[in-house]
Design a protein around this motif. Sequence first.
Motif: not given
Length: 454
Positions: A84-85, A339-342, A393-397, A420-427
């Motif tokens: 899913g990521v 909603a975080i990265s829905s 960096d999480d283009a889809p989300y 969130s700068p410089g992060s993707a689909h993560d904690w």
Amino acid sequence: MPSELLHLPIVVPAVLVPVDVVALVLVLLTVFAPRGRSKDAAAPRRRWNRGLPAVLVRIAAMAVGSGIGLVAVWWFGDVQDLFGVSFTPVTRMWVAFLGAAVLLFLVVLVQGGNGRRIVGLGAALAVALTAGLGINVDFGAYRTIGEAVTPNPYPMGSLGHEHAARPAARVVDAATWTAPKGMPRHGRTVSVRIPATVSHFHARPAVVWLPPAAQVADPPTLPVLVALSGQPGQPADMFQTGRLGALLDHYAAAHHGIAPIVVSPDQLGAPGHNPMCVDSRRLGRSATYVMTDTVRWIHQHLDVASGSAAWGIGGFSQGATCAMQFSSAYPEVFGTTLAISSELAPANGDLQHTIEVGFAGSRKAYVRATPEALLAAHTPYHDHLTVFGYGEDDAPYKASTLALRAAADRAGITTRLIVSPGSAHDWNTVRYVLGRGLPAVIAHLGLPVDGVRR
């Protein structure tokens, strides 16, 4: 396992660098170390001439192994979308390294030499550890060994007061609240069993965070935030990995022990299970478990205010999608959403599989359950706030979040966006958005926050 070892940090350079160096040395020894000694003066040259093809084979094996790793990530992550990521270049790099080490070890097994085989096995294990630690840093998941091996560190327990909850219309007036003597200095996190009385959903224990003010004999009436984990995941994730309790502890310390109560129910049923927060014959009645069993349990066991102004819901990834579904469909229950990265819509595999397992094959039912359709059906919303967030960096989300925000704006909901700068689909994204989004959420739930208006 000794408690000292459980508290060993696994995200600091003092641990990561030595592990990386050991892995690199073992790989180099496996590839280039001489096979053995000989008294013949000409033997070294002959060994090199014979060994050069073997070295080239090992190097080629590493290149092929890296390619296999990258193809595996592409196939299972991008094509099949099993996780899913979309994996970051950093995670893909670590998987490539692991593939190289594994194939190197297999080649060494065939080429022979017990010493080299042992070193090759050590190299493969060291690279596996290094890759695991690197991916963990990339996802921002676990800080210590204890967090990695203890999925839910919060013990089962009672909520601390035996009287029946007294649902009230309004949240306590913070200006008139006086903290009693002996009030705990910190919030309390405990696992509890929320019975699936109506839904019969097979849920794991929920996790509840009680601020200091909620732990006294005569607690004030407080707002409540329902927090949902991602998938795969469990209720403890928002506290252990997202550090939600620590953030609220900081708030409570500055506000005489007052903060929202947080309840994190299990909307999944199992780490790898995804019932999409709908009622399904094949996947269970997850929606009823959250919206009926959990909501009733909160009213019956906690001193929370009634009305949507004092109720919020939030989550990460699948949990954020659920939060959007529930807040959109039940505006009379939830007036605040985080909603975080829905996702744009509930999903369990590809679209056909999603419709089949979650909606009995009905595409119309599926469309009606999407947040965009729910927002359009219940517009206009009054005095509702949704805080959206995603990783840069999480283009889809990013795309799904922006689409949902536009739909919420059209429905009359006040929205805010945190990137969130410089992060993707993560904690890392979760912690960043929580740290900057909670003030607006808390203010909209009726508690004071400097510089933020309700």
